[in-house]
Design a protein around this motif. Structure first.
Motif, short mmCIF file in Angstrom:
data_model
loop_
_atom_site.label_atom_id
_atom_site.label_comp_id
_atom_site.label_asym_id
_atom_site.label_seq_id
_atom_site.Cartn_x
_atom_site.Cartn_y
_atom_site.Cartn_z
N ALA A 70 29.37 61.31 69.69
CA ALA A 70 28.95 60.24 70.60
C ALA A 70 28.65 60.81 71.98
CB ALA A 70 30.04 59.17 70.68
N ARG A 71 29.48 61.75 72.43
CA ARG A 71 29.26 62.38 73.73
C ARG A 71 27.92 63.10 73.77
NH1 ARG A 71 30.48 67.50 76.01
NH2 ARG A 71 31.00 67.40 78.23
N LYS A 72 27.58 63.80 72.68
CA LYS A 72 26.32 64.52 72.61
C LYS A 72 25.14 63.55 72.68
CE LYS A 72 23.69 67.74 69.72
NZ LYS A 72 23.67 68.51 68.45
N VAL A 73 25.24 62.44 71.95
CA VAL A 73 24.16 61.44 71.97
C VAL A 73 23.98 60.88 73.38
CG1 VAL A 73 23.51 59.13 71.19
CG2 VAL A 73 24.38 60.79 69.54
N GLU A 89 22.44 63.55 75.82
CA GLU A 89 21.03 63.81 75.56
C GLU A 89 20.15 62.66 76.03
OE1 GLU A 89 20.76 64.64 71.42
OE2 GLU A 89 21.46 66.72 71.62
N HIS A 90 20.56 61.42 75.75
CA HIS A 90 19.75 60.27 76.15
C HIS A 90 19.82 60.05 77.67
CE1 HIS A 90 18.36 58.63 72.28
NE2 HIS A 90 19.48 59.13 71.79
N ALA A 91 20.98 60.32 78.26
CA ALA A 91 21.12 60.16 79.71
C ALA A 91 20.21 61.16 80.44
CB ALA A 91 22.57 60.37 80.13
N ARG A 92 20.17 62.39 79.95
CA ARG A 92 19.31 63.40 80.58
C ARG A 92 17.84 63.03 80.44
NH1 ARG A 92 22.49 68.87 78.54
NH2 ARG A 92 24.05 68.89 80.20
N ALA A 93 17.47 62.51 79.26
CA ALA A 93 16.08 62.11 79.05
C ALA A 93 15.70 60.97 79.99
CB ALA A 93 15.87 61.70 77.59
N ALA A 94 16.59 59.98 80.12
CA ALA A 94 16.32 58.85 81.02
C ALA A 94 16.25 59.32 82.47
CB ALA A 94 17.41 57.78 80.86
N ALA A 95 17.16 60.22 82.86
CA ALA A 95 17.18 60.73 84.23
C ALA A 95 15.90 61.51 84.53
CB ALA A 95 18.40 61.62 84.44
N ARG A 96 15.43 62.28 83.55
CA ARG A 96 14.21 63.07 83.74
C ARG A 96 13.00 62.16 83.93
NH1 ARG A 96 14.48 65.50 79.30
NH2 ARG A 96 15.91 67.12 80.04
N GLU A 97 12.89 61.13 83.11
CA GLU A 97 11.74 60.23 83.20
C GLU A 97 11.78 59.43 84.50
OE1 GLU A 97 10.80 57.89 79.79
OE2 GLU A 97 11.40 59.45 78.38
#
Length: 238
Positions: free
Chosen positions: A166-169, A172-180
């Motif tokens: 769950a932590r990995k998911v 990964e999604h938090a970094r993608a949202a932060a990048r966008e």
């Protein structure tokens, strides 16, 4: 494991110990109206519940961020009066996100005080495995921003493997949202100087975090609702 609907069962001493504050502090916040009054039991003994604990944790987080007592009173007045302990925990997470990363070396005694509960050897090992703690001379290096989250996960009936997955998911999604979002904001501030960019970042960070938490909370509630509905149908069919 506790729930939002659990009856108030904590004495003021137990509440203070769980929150890592003094009884005097609890009483002070009560007189200021920052904490709701306790539920009176036999012999008029006051009992506190999860709402008191969650609200007290939020108050302490606001205080640690440097907010004055008057500022804390204003902040709490703006909150809806019927927030659940989970909702209060979300607000606390938003407030905690304003602070820079904080890693401190603490003794075992201080660790338990910060955690707000006793920690046995297995609990400490799990927190180390989660990356919340790291053994150090004289105690542990503790990521204070993650400590409460890690302690909360100790009571969740999930395997360590599931928690790591769950932590990995989430990461990964938090970094993608932060990048966008970062790319989106860069387009908006391309013509501004560095001072404007820093000012925008300081104002946007808590707002973006709160928006993400609110959106995620709603999405998770919907997903869990659908899951429970499907489980009920399968149970009824069986």
């Amino acid at each position: 494991m506790t729930t939002d609907t659990e009856e108030p069962t904590l004495t003021i001493d137990e509440l203070a110990a769980r929150a890592g504050v003094t009884v005097r502090t609890v009483r002070f916040y009560g007189t200021k109206g920052l904490l709701p009054p306790p539920v009176l039991g036999p012999r008029r003994v006051g009992h506190y519940g999860q709402e008191h604990l969650a609200r007290l944790a939020l108050i302490e987080e606001l205080r640690q961020q440097g907010m004055t007592l008057a500022g804390i009173e204003r902040y709490l007045r703006r909150l809806p009066p019927d927030l659940s302990p989970r909702d209060l925990a979300v607000h606390r997470a938003v407030v905690a996100s304003w602070a820079p990363d904080a890693v401190e070396t603490v003794t075992r005694h201080e660790l338990q005080r910060r955690a707000g509960r006793p920690l046995d050897g297995e609990d400490v090992e799990r927190l180390v495995a989660m990356g919340v703690l790291r053994p150090a001379d004289g105690g542990y290096e503790a990521d204070l921003g993650l400590l409460r989250l890690g302690v909360g996960l100790l009571d969740v009936p999930l395997s360590q493997e599931a928690i790591f997955a769950a932590r990995k998911v989430l990461i990964e999604h938090a970094r993608a949202a932060a990048r966008e979002l970062s790319q989106l904001f860069r387009g908006e501030v391309a013509e501004r100087d560095a001072r404007d960019v820093r000012s925008l970042s300081a104002h946007m960070q808590p707002l973006v975090v709160q928006a993400l938490l609110t959106a995620f909370q709603r999405s998770l509630r919907e997903e869990l609702g659908e899951w429970l509905t499907e489980a009920s149908r399968e149970s009824g069919a069986g």
